[in-house]
Design a protein around this motif. Sequence first.
Motif, PDB file in Angstrom:
ATOM      1  N   GLY A 115       0.845  -1.182   0.000  1.00  0.00           N
ATOM      2  CA  GLY A 115       0.000   0.000   0.000  1.00  0.00           C
ATOM      3  C   GLY A 115       0.881   1.232   0.000  1.00  0.00           C
ATOM      4  O   GLY A 115       1.724   1.410   0.884  1.00  0.00           O
ATOM      5  N   ILE A 116       0.717   2.093  -1.018  1.00  0.00           N
ATOM      6  CA  ILE A 116       1.593   3.257  -1.168  1.00  0.00           C
ATOM      7  C   ILE A 116       0.770   4.518  -1.397  1.00  0.00           C
ATOM      8  O   ILE A 116      -0.400   4.461  -1.797  1.00  0.00           O
ATOM      9  N   VAL A 117       1.401   5.666  -1.149  1.00  0.00           N
ATOM     10  CA  VAL A 117       0.807   6.945  -1.529  1.00  0.00           C
ATOM     11  C   VAL A 117       1.295   7.259  -2.932  1.00  0.00           C
ATOM     12  O   VAL A 117       2.384   6.820  -3.333  1.00  0.00           O
ATOM     13  N   PRO A 118       0.537   8.009  -3.743  1.00  0.00           N
ATOM     14  CA  PRO A 118       0.921   8.251  -5.143  1.00  0.00           C
ATOM     15  C   PRO A 118       2.313   8.852  -5.316  1.00  0.00           C
ATOM     16  O   PRO A 118       3.015   8.532  -6.272  1.00  0.00           O
ATOM     17  N   GLU A 119       2.737   9.733  -4.372  1.00  0.00           N
ATOM     18  CA  GLU A 119       4.048  10.388  -4.497  1.00  0.00           C
ATOM     19  C   GLU A 119       5.198   9.388  -4.495  1.00  0.00           C
ATOM     20  O   GLU A 119       6.275   9.657  -5.032  1.00  0.00           O
ATOM     21  N   TYR A 120       4.961   8.241  -3.893  1.00  0.00           N
ATOM     22  CA  TYR A 120       5.990   7.214  -3.802  1.00  0.00           C
ATOM     23  C   TYR A 120       6.458   6.772  -5.190  1.00  0.00           C
ATOM     24  O   TYR A 120       7.645   6.487  -5.405  1.00  0.00           O
ATOM     25  N   GLN A 121       5.537   6.719  -6.148  1.00  0.00           N
ATOM     26  CA  GLN A 121       5.856   6.225  -7.486  1.00  0.00           C
ATOM     27  C   GLN A 121       6.837   7.148  -8.204  1.00  0.00           C
ATOM     28  O   GLN A 121       7.803   6.700  -8.813  1.00  0.00           O
ATOM     29  N   GLU A 122       6.600   8.458  -8.114  1.00  0.00           N
ATOM     30  CA  GLU A 122       7.496   9.414  -8.765  1.00  0.00           C
ATOM     31  C   GLU A 122       8.869   9.425  -8.098  1.00  0.00           C
ATOM     32  O   GLU A 122       9.899   9.453  -8.775  1.00  0.00           O
ATOM     33  N   ALA A 123       8.875   9.367  -6.761  1.00  0.00           N
ATOM     34  CA  ALA A 123      10.145   9.398  -6.025  1.00  0.00           C
ATOM     35  C   ALA A 123      11.021   8.195  -6.360  1.00  0.00           C
ATOM     36  O   ALA A 123      12.255   8.285  -6.321  1.00  0.00           O
ATOM     37  N   ASN A 124      10.418   7.075  -6.725  1.00  0.00           N
ATOM     38  CA  ASN A 124      11.165   5.863  -7.030  1.00  0.00           C
ATOM     39  C   ASN A 124      11.218   5.554  -8.528  1.00  0.00           C
ATOM     40  O   ASN A 124      11.557   4.435  -8.928  1.00  0.00           O
ATOM     41  N   HIS A 125      10.872   6.556  -9.343  1.00  0.00           N
ATOM     42  CA  HIS A 125      11.003   6.460 -10.799  1.00  0.00           C
ATOM     43  C   HIS A 125      10.223   5.295 -11.400  1.00  0.00           C
ATOM     44  O   HIS A 125      10.677   4.641 -12.336  1.00  0.00           O
ATOM     45  N   LEU A 126       9.066   5.003 -10.841  1.00  0.00           N
ATOM     46  CA  LEU A 126       8.222   3.950 -11.408  1.00  0.00           C
ATOM     47  C   LEU A 126       7.448   4.506 -12.604  1.00  0.00           C
ATOM     48  O   LEU A 126       6.981   5.645 -12.573  1.00  0.00           O
ATOM     49  N   SER A 127       7.319   3.703 -13.632  1.00  0.00           N
ATOM     50  CA  SER A 127       6.564   4.114 -14.817  1.00  0.00           C
ATOM     51  C   SER A 127       5.795   2.909 -15.356  1.00  0.00           C
ATOM     52  O   SER A 127       6.141   1.765 -15.074  1.00  0.00           O
ATOM     53  N   VAL A 128       4.754   3.190 -16.132  1.00  0.00           N
ATOM     54  CA  VAL A 128       3.913   2.106 -16.640  1.00  0.00           C
ATOM     55  C   VAL A 128       4.151   1.880 -18.127  1.00  0.00           C
ATOM     56  O   VAL A 128       4.438   2.805 -18.878  1.00  0.00           O
ATOM     57  N   GLN A 129       4.048   0.633 -18.539  1.00  0.00           N
ATOM     58  CA  GLN A 129       4.094   0.311 -19.962  1.00  0.00           C
ATOM     59  C   GLN A 129       2.688   0.287 -20.545  1.00  0.00           C
ATOM     60  O   GLN A 129       2.507   0.523 -21.742  1.00  0.00           O
ATOM     61  N   ILE A 130       1.711   0.010 -19.689  1.00  0.00           N
ATOM     62  CA  ILE A 130       0.303   0.006 -20.112  1.00  0.00           C
ATOM     63  C   ILE A 130      -0.525   0.584 -18.965  1.00  0.00           C
ATOM     64  O   ILE A 130      -0.261   0.309 -17.795  1.00  0.00           O
ATOM     65  N   GLY A 131      -1.539   1.377 -19.297  1.00  0.00           N
ATOM     66  CA  GLY A 131      -2.433   1.901 -18.267  1.00  0.00           C
ATOM     67  C   GLY A 131      -1.862   3.128 -17.581  1.00  0.00           C
ATOM     68  O   GLY A 131      -1.189   3.954 -18.204  1.00  0.00           O
ATOM     69  N   ARG A 132      -2.069   3.234 -16.274  1.00  0.00           N
ATOM     70  CA  ARG A 132      -1.633   4.414 -15.529  1.00  0.00           C
ATOM     71  C   ARG A 132      -1.172   4.021 -14.127  1.00  0.00           C
ATOM     72  O   ARG A 132      -1.406   2.901 -13.660  1.00  0.00           O
ATOM     73  N   LEU A 133      -0.520   4.983 -13.469  1.00  0.00           N
ATOM     74  CA  LEU A 133      -0.111   4.791 -12.083  1.00  0.00           C
ATOM     75  C   LEU A 133      -1.272   5.135 -11.155  1.00  0.00           C
ATOM     76  O   LEU A 133      -2.317   5.637 -11.599  1.00  0.00           O
ATOM     77  N   LEU A 134      -1.086   4.881  -9.882  1.00  0.00           N
ATOM     78  CA  LEU A 134      -2.098   5.265  -8.897  1.00  0.00           C
ATOM     79  C   LEU A 134      -2.095   6.783  -8.723  1.00  0.00           C
ATOM     80  O   LEU A 134      -1.040   7.431  -8.810  1.00  0.00           O
ATOM     81  N   GLU A 135      -3.280   7.354  -8.475  1.00  0.00           N
ATOM     82  CA  GLU A 135      -3.423   8.813  -8.394  1.00  0.00           C
ATOM     83  C   GLU A 135      -3.974   9.238  -7.033  1.00  0.00           C
ATOM     84  O   GLU A 135      -4.416   8.398  -6.232  1.00  0.00           O
ATOM     85  N   ASP A 136      -3.938  10.550  -6.796  1.00  0.00           N
ATOM     86  CA  ASP A 136      -4.410  11.100  -5.511  1.00  0.00           C
ATOM     87  C   ASP A 136      -5.869  10.724  -5.245  1.00  0.00           C
ATOM     88  O   ASP A 136      -6.245  10.425  -4.102  1.00  0.00           O
ATOM     89  N   ASP A 137      -6.701  10.756  -6.284  1.00  0.00           N
ATOM     90  CA  ASP A 137      -8.117  10.415  -6.107  1.00  0.00           C
ATOM     91  C   ASP A 137      -8.297   8.965  -5.649  1.00  0.00           C
ATOM     92  O   ASP A 137      -9.217   8.656  -4.883  1.00  0.00           O
ATOM     93  N   ASP A 138      -7.408   8.083  -6.121  1.00  0.00           N
ATOM     94  CA  ASP A 138      -7.501   6.684  -5.716  1.00  0.00           C
ATOM     95  C   ASP A 138      -7.266   6.539  -4.214  1.00  0.00           C
ATOM     96  O   ASP A 138      -7.918   5.730  -3.547  1.00  0.00           O
ATOM     97  N   GLU A 139      -6.361   7.355  -3.695  1.00  0.00           N
ATOM     98  CA  GLU A 139      -6.055   7.320  -2.265  1.00  0.00           C
ATOM     99  C   GLU A 139      -7.183   7.936  -1.453  1.00  0.00           C
ATOM    100  O   GLU A 139      -7.662   7.352  -0.470  1.00  0.00           O
ATOM    101  N   SER A 140      -7.638   9.123  -1.866  1.00  0.00           N
ATOM    102  CA  SER A 140      -8.647   9.838  -1.070  1.00  0.00           C
ATOM    103  C   SER A 140     -10.027   9.183  -1.154  1.00  0.00           C
ATOM    104  O   SER A 140     -10.797   9.210  -0.193  1.00  0.00           O
ATOM    105  N   LYS A 141     -10.337   8.581  -2.300  1.00  0.00           N
ATOM    106  CA  LYS A 141     -11.661   7.980  -2.497  1.00  0.00           C
ATOM    107  C   LYS A 141     -11.675   6.470  -2.224  1.00  0.00           C
ATOM    108  O   LYS A 141     -12.701   5.813  -2.431  1.00  0.00           O
ATOM    109  N   HIS A 142     -10.578   5.936  -1.771  1.00  0.00           N
ATOM    110  CA  HIS A 142     -10.474   4.497  -1.477  1.00  0.00           C
ATOM    111  C   HIS A 142     -10.836   3.626  -2.679  1.00  0.00           C
ATOM    112  O   HIS A 142     -11.528   2.615  -2.539  1.00  0.00           O
TER     113      HIS A 142
END
Length: 395
Positions: A115-142
Motif C-alpha cells: 500500500g503506497i501513496v501516489p508520491e511514492y511512485q514518482e520518487a522511485n522512478h516507477l513508470s507504466v508500460q500500459i495503463g496508468r499509475l495510482l493517483e491522488d483520487d484513488d487514495e482519497s476515495k479508497h
Amino acid sequence: MKARQLIKLVFINIYHNKFRSLLTTLGVIVGTATIFLVVAIGAGGEAQVNQQYSKLNVGTIMVTSATRGKVKDPLTKKDAERFTESAHVASAFPVVNGSGTMKYGNYGNKGSFFGIVPEYQEANHLSVQIGRLLEDDDESKHNRFAVLGSDFANTYTDGNPDEIVGKSIEINSRTFEVVGLLNRVGDSGSFMSYDDSVFLPMSVAEKYLLGNRSNPNITVVAKDLNSVSSAIEDIKSILDETHRLGGSDQFRIVDAGSRLASAQSTAKTMSMLLLSVAVVVLIVSGIGIMNVMFVTVKERTKEIGTLKAIGATRSEILSQFLGEAVVISFVGGILGSIIGYGMVPVLSYFELAALPTLNGLMLGLLFSVVTGVFFGFYPAWKAADLNPIEALRYE
C-alpha cells in the motif's frame, strides 16, 4: 648495421623459423585474448549494474524493522512526517505491506502487496508500460485499484501481461481492478521487489486487507546524494527521541546508493580477479618465449660469431634478438585482440555481458609487448655477450 637492415634481418629470421615462431606466438595470443575478454566482461558487468540501478533514486533511504518479529515500538505514519523536518530530507512516504492469496482467472498463488501513496511512485522512478499509475483520487476515495509489477503480470497471465489491464484480480477474496502495468525495474535496492509486487492505494490496503495490523515501513528521499549521510543521522536521532522503547537500533536504515556502490565494487573485484588470471597466462607464455629464444641463440651461435667477426656490435646483436621477441609478442597481441573481439558475440549468446573497450585493447597489446621485452631481454643479452671466437668454434 642500419636500422632498416636490422628490421629486415629480424623478419627474415622469424620467417625462417616460422613454425617455432607460431608456437611461441600462440601463448601470447591466448594471453592477450584473455585480457581483452576479461576487461570486456568487467566493463559489461559494470554497465549491467549501472543499467540495473538506473531507475533507482540513489538518494533513497529505506527505514524498516530490523527483525521479522514484532517490534516493541513500530514505525508510524507520524514518523514519516517527522523525518521531513530534517533539512537534509526532501520527502518521506509510509509504505505498508502484506501477503495473501492472489487470484486471476483460474490461476492462484501466494503473493505480496504494498500500500503506497501516489508520491511514492514518482520518487522511485516507477513508470507504466500500459495503463496508468495510482493517483491522488484513488487514495482519497479508497478506489480499489491495483498496479502490477511486470513479472507478477507475466506469471499470472502465462506470458500475456497486456490482457490483465482493465480486468480484476482477487487478493484474499477482495476484488481489485488492474489499472496499470509497470515497466520492468530489476533490483530496486529496497526491501521490496517491484517486479513481483501488487501496488494498491495505502488507504485501500489498510481498509480492506490489513486493518489494524498495518505498521508501515518508510521510504525517505534525501535532498541530494551528498545529503544522504546527514539525513541518515537525522533519522536515527528522530527515532531515538520518538521510540524510547528500542530507539533506532530496532530499525534497519539502508540507503540505495550504498547498494549501487557495493554492486559496482563487486563487479570491479571480479574484473581484477579475472585480470589476474589473464596476467598469469601471459607470464606463462613469456616463459615460453624465453625458452624458445634460448634455443634460438644456441642454434644460431655460429651466425652470431660470424656477425661479430664482420663488425656487428654488441648492441646490434642485442637489438636483433630483442626485436624478434617484440615482433612475435606484438603480432600475437594483435591476433589475440582480434580473436577476443570475435568472442564477444559468443559470450553474449551465452548471456554473459561483455562490452569491448579501447582500454581492453590497449592493455592487451601493452601486456603482450612488455612480455616480449621482459622475457626476451635475457636471451638477447646472452646472445650479444657471446665471445665471437668461441661462437665460431661452436658445434
